[in-house]
Each structure stands twice: as structure tokens, then as C-alpha cells.
Design an enzyme around this catalytic site. Structure first.
Site, PDB file in Angstrom:
ATOM      1  N   HIS A 101       0.825  -1.213   0.000  1.00 14.89           N
ATOM      2  CA  HIS A 101       0.000   0.000   0.000  1.00 14.89           C
ATOM      3  C   HIS A 101       0.856   1.259   0.000  1.00 14.89           C
ATOM      4  CE1 HIS A 101      -4.049  -1.575  -0.071  1.00 14.89           C
ATOM      5  NE2 HIS A 101      -3.644  -2.555   0.710  1.00 14.89           N
ATOM      6  N   ASP A 149       2.602   1.777  -3.338  1.00 17.88           N
ATOM      7  CA  ASP A 149       2.938   1.982  -4.765  1.00 17.88           C
ATOM      8  C   ASP A 149       2.210   3.195  -5.337  1.00 17.88           C
ATOM      9  OD1 ASP A 149       0.503   0.529  -4.705  1.00 17.88           O
ATOM     10  OD2 ASP A 149       1.001  -0.731  -6.439  1.00 17.88           O
ATOM     11  N   SER A 204     -10.798 -20.740 -20.579  1.00 15.68           N
ATOM     12  CA  SER A 204      -9.870 -20.602 -19.454  1.00 15.68           C
ATOM     13  C   SER A 204     -10.057 -21.704 -18.416  1.00 15.68           C
ATOM     14  CB  SER A 204     -10.094 -19.244 -18.784  1.00 15.68           C
ATOM     15  OG  SER A 204      -9.317 -19.163 -17.610  1.00 15.68           O
ATOM     16  N   LEU A 260      -1.671 -13.032  -4.725  1.00 17.27           N
ATOM     17  CA  LEU A 260      -0.441 -13.347  -5.459  1.00 17.27           C
ATOM     18  C   LEU A 260      -0.513 -12.873  -6.912  1.00 17.27           C
ATOM     19  CD1 LEU A 260       0.138 -16.957  -4.021  1.00 17.27           C
ATOM     20  CD2 LEU A 260       1.135 -14.805  -3.212  1.00 17.27           C
ATOM     21  N   SER A 261      -1.458 -11.960  -7.168  1.00 19.51           N
ATOM     22  CA  SER A 261      -1.562 -11.292  -8.473  1.00 19.51           C
ATOM     23  C   SER A 261      -1.852 -12.197  -9.649  1.00 19.51           C
ATOM     24  CB  SER A 261      -0.296 -10.488  -8.773  1.00 19.51           C
ATOM     25  OG  SER A 261      -0.200  -9.447  -7.884  1.00 19.51           O
ATOM     26  N   SER A 262      -2.883 -13.015  -9.511  1.00 22.66           N
ATOM     27  CA  SER A 262      -3.319 -13.792 -10.670  1.00 22.66           C
ATOM     28  C   SER A 262      -3.786 -12.835 -11.770  1.00 22.66           C
ATOM     29  CB  SER A 262      -4.445 -14.750 -10.289  1.00 22.66           C
ATOM     30  OG  SER A 262      -5.535 -14.033  -9.760  1.00 22.66           O
ATOM     31  N   SER A 263      -4.304 -11.676 -11.374  1.00 20.80           N
ATOM     32  CA  SER A 263      -4.784 -10.719 -12.381  1.00 20.80           C
ATOM     33  C   SER A 263      -3.622 -10.150 -13.189  1.00 20.80           C
ATOM     34  CB  SER A 263      -5.587  -9.607 -11.720  1.00 20.80           C
ATOM     35  OG  SER A 263      -4.937  -9.153 -10.567  1.00 20.80           O
ATOM     36  N   GLU A 295      -6.822  -2.818 -15.730  1.00 21.18           N
ATOM     37  CA  GLU A 295      -7.276  -3.122 -14.372  1.00 21.18           C
ATOM     38  C   GLU A 295      -8.045  -1.936 -13.768  1.00 21.18           C
ATOM     39  OE1 GLU A 295      -4.647  -5.669 -12.351  1.00 21.18           O
ATOM     40  OE2 GLU A 295      -5.009  -4.767 -10.408  1.00 21.18           O
ATOM     41  N   ASP A 326       2.172  -4.902  -9.111  1.00 20.52           N
ATOM     42  CA  ASP A 326       2.046  -6.281  -9.586  1.00 20.52           C
ATOM     43  C   ASP A 326       2.529  -6.431 -11.029  1.00 20.52           C
ATOM     44  OD1 ASP A 326       0.739  -6.277  -7.183  1.00 20.52           O
ATOM     45  OD2 ASP A 326      -1.252  -6.267  -8.069  1.00 20.52           O
TER      46      ASP A 326
END
Ligand code: GLA
Length: 410
Positions: A47, A49, A80, A143-146, A182, A194
């Protein structure tokens, strides 16, 4: 006794094979190639960035792989296979229909990047695509799958439209493209940590990202040399970054920055004490709860200072100091920023606090623990037992190792 759940991790070759297989099964033909991008773990500096702070993430070896083929029309068709899901999900849309908040589901991370790259002129005449996705990056685990999804489609679209893989400089141009997907299409006002980790990751290294100077510096992250490992405990209490909680934290920091340092500048332009005292006066003037504003700002200011010190500790291989900073970071995210859930706190306490912290945006997701390899088994058992005793979901685990960033697999 239940078996510990370890998160499945395929090799790049296996991911490549599975993405090609899914493509062939679904579209009945071969893809032009397969591209992949990793999730990330943020070791410290959360928190900050979006406030010009400093973070130290690394790219995971767990990746999302996309088999892709260009089409001659504007249609995007996606199949997917998410980790752990039984059936694959499918999705179709015309590129011309993509825009802010549209589509409003997971596919926005993919078509949003195609749209954002078009809008910014990186691939102005992007055609439609057929895309098959397979992934080992758990969804909703912090873990930033996006970002893995965004960065994989970004490097694929770049190479397919330019005829060559992106250079380092061109990778830099893909960061705002992925962020725009995003921020605008998915509607999560996240800050770019990320995507940088997923695009610039290098095996064996952590990244010191300075968001004020806009620099990424690679530092060795060789825990094995010290018989240490980084354990990730996914609480399986899913988090979402577009549900208003993340935006409410960011909103305060954006407003305070604007009032104190002005448009386009970051809080790093003024001294910490000055920022804190001016924020009090500003909050009262705005009719806001000054103690909340102060706590939020204090986290941002101190987490940035702490992460700079942690970067030095890493350079000096002083892991005891580094582990102490991790614990302090968690406590700040819990007490000042208030993004730590009961499940995260349970894992943090069970891990023994020293060297442990939540990672990423919070409100669910994972705790990481930097610890001697010999303590892994006991720590996993303690975290699992604490979750079971509290009636929380069962945790799953992985040992995080710094891997390479987004790239073509075949
Ligand atoms: C999420 C966001 C990032 C960052 C972290 C917290 O991962 O996507 O931009 O703000 O939370 O550090």
C-alpha cells in the site's frame, strides 16, 4: 490427520503443453504460440505503490500461460482453465464492445489489455484472437493472478502485432497498458506494483521498485544460501480489489497527496513529520476523522522508510533485520492501515510473527513467512491448526522462489 495442501506448480514445459492441448480441444486448431507471465509475492512495502513509495516484490515461478492465435475479424474468444476449477470457462466478445466496466467479469483482465493497448496506440489495429488459458497462480490469494493474466496477454499481443518480443523499454510501456485494463475496465484502482513484478521479474532476484523515481533495481534474493525459504500460506479467504475497500484506502492517500504536495507529485517530496502534521490540519478542515487520516498516512510514510531500510538489509544479507521489518510491516498494515483480516492475523500469529507478514492488498489473501528451512514443517502445522481451531478455511501453501518475468514459451 489431513494432508497439507501444497499449491500445484507445473514446469514451463508442462504449462506450454497444457495450454496447447486446451487450445486444440476447444478451437480445433494450433495456436501461433504460447506466452506466460508469473504471479508475484510482495516481500515488503505494501500500500505504498500509489503513493510514490518503495516495494520489494519478486516474480513467482507459478505462471499463467496463454496459447494464442490471431483472427481475421474483431472477435475475441477465450477458454480458461482456472487452477482448481473442474470445468473451463468460456467467453466471447467483439473488441469494439470493450470499455470502462465492460465486460464486468474476469475476462476484463484479458480483453481490457487489448483495448488499453489499442487506446494508447501500442497496437492500434489489434485484430481479434482465440485464446486458451491455463494457470497455476491461485485466484484471490494476493499473489496477483490478475497481473499474470494481463502481462501474459500483453506480451503476446505485442509480439503478434509487432513481429518481435518487447525490449526492456517496450516492457515499460506495457505497464500502463496493463494498469489501465485493471483500473478502467475491471474497476480496481490498483497502483502498478504487480504488473512491474510480473513483467520485470528475473530468476534469483527480488526487485526494489521505487515508484517515486520510477526505477526497478534487481537485488540478489538467494535464500537457499542461508538455508532459508519463503513460505506462502494462502488463507483461502478470498479477496477482491474492486469491492470498494481498496479504493477507500487509496482515495484518502490520493486526496492527502493532492492537498499537501500537488498534482503529479508524491508524498516523498516532503519530510515525513511535515506530511503528518499538515495532514492533521487538512483533515480537520475537510471535516474528516483526523485520527483515521493520520493512521493511514503514517502507514504509508513509515512503510516506505521501512522498505528502504529493508532493501539495505537485503544488500547486506542481514536477514534478522529484514525479518524484523517484515513483522513491523504487518503490524502497521493491521493497526494503521486496517487491511488485515482475522484469517491473516491467525496465520501471522501462528507463524510466530518474526519474519511473517501479510502480502499484497490484504482483506484476505496470503501471509508470507521468511524462515529457516528446518522450521517449515512445524510452521505449516501451526498455521493449519490455528485455522482449523478458529473454524477458518483450510490454508494452502507454497515455497516461493524468484522466477523470470513474462515471456514467450514456444
Ligand atoms: C494490490 C495492488 C497493488 C498494491 C498492493 C498493495 O496487489 O494491485 O497495486 O497496491 O495491492 O501493496
Amino acid at each position: 490427520m489431513k494432508m497439507t495442501q501444497w499449491i500445484n506448480t507445473r514446469t514451463p514445459e508442462e504449462l506450454d503443453r497444457d495450454a496447447r492441448q486446451l487450445f486444440d480441444d476447444h478451437f480445433g486448431t494450433k495456436p501461433a504460440g504460447v506466452w506466460a507471465a508469473p504471479g508475484r509475492v510482495n516481500v515488503i512495502g505494501d500500500h505504498v505503490d500509489y503513493a510514490g513509495g518503495v516495494s520489494i516484490p519478486f516474480a513467482l515461478t507459478q505462471m499463467t500461460a496463454l496459447a494464442v492465435r490471431l483472427r481475421s475479424d474483431q472477435r475475441v474468444r477465450i477458454i480458461s482453465q482456472a487452477p482448481g476449477a473442474i470445468d473451463p470457462l468460456s467467453f466471447e466478445m467483439e473488441l469494439s464492445e470493450v470499455g470502462p466496466k465492460h465486460p464486468d467479469n474476469w475476462a476484463g483482465y484479458v480483453v481490457g489489455v487489448l483495448w488499453a493497448g489499442q487506446q494508447s496506440g501500442i497496437w492500434p489495429n489489434c485484430p481479434g484472437m482465440d485464446i486458451a488459458i491455463v494457470s497455476d497462480v491461485p485466484v484471490g490469494s494476493g499473489l496477483s493472478s490478475s497481473a499474470a493474466l494481463e502481462c501474459a496477454i500483453a506480451v503476446a499481443a505485442f509480439e503478434l502485432t509487432h513481429g518481435h518480443a518487447p525490449s526492456q523499454e517496450e516492457r515499460g510501456q506495457l505497464v500502463p497498458v496493463c494498469m489501465r485494463a485493471e483500473n478502467d475496465v475491471v474497476g480496481a484502482s490498483t497502483g502498478g506494483l504487480d504488473q512491474r513484478a510480473s513483467l520485470f521479474g528475473v530468476a534469483g532476484k527480488a526487485l526494489v521498485i521505487d515508484f517515486h523515481a520510477d526505477t526497478v533495481t534487481l537485488v540478489p534474493f538467494d535464500l537457499a544460501a542461508q538455508d532459508m525459504v519463503l513460505l506462502v500460506a494462502d488463507t483461502n479467504a478470498p479477496h477482491a480489489l474492486n469491492d470498494g475497500q481498496y479504493a477507500s484506502r487509496r482515495g484518502i492517500i490520493d486526496e492527502v497527496s493532492l492537498a499537501l504536495v500537488g498534482e503529479g507529485k508524491t508524498l516523498r517530496e516532503i519530510a515525513a513529520e511535515q506530511a503528518l502534521s499538515q495532514a492533521d490540519a487538512w483533515a480537520i478542515e475537510q471535516g474528516l476523522d483526523a485520527s483515521i487520516v493520520r493512521r493511514r498516512l503514517q502507514h504509508v510514510v513509515e512503510e516506505t522508510q521501512r522498505t528502504l531500510k529493508a532493501a539495505e538489509a537485503l544488500q547486506d544479507a542481514d536477514m534478522a533485520a529484514f525479518r524484523q521489518y517484515m513483522q513491523e510491516s504487518h503490524e502497521s498494515l493491521r493497526d494503521l492501515y486496517e487491511v488485515v483480516t482475522e484469517e491473516l492475523e491467525s496465520a501471522f500469529q501462528a507463524a510466530g510473527r518474526f519474519g511473517a507478514r501479510m502480502t499484497g492488498g490484504g482483506f484476505g489473501g496470503s501471509v508470507i513467512v521468511l524462515l529457516p528451512e528446518s522450521e517449515v514443517e512445524d510452521t505449516v502445522a501451526q498455521i493449519s491448526r490455528a485455522a482449523a481451531d478458529a473454524g477458518f478455511p483450510e490454508c494452502s501453501f507454497l515455497l516461493a522462489v524468484p522466477g523470470d518475468g513474462a515471456r514467450r514459451l514456444s
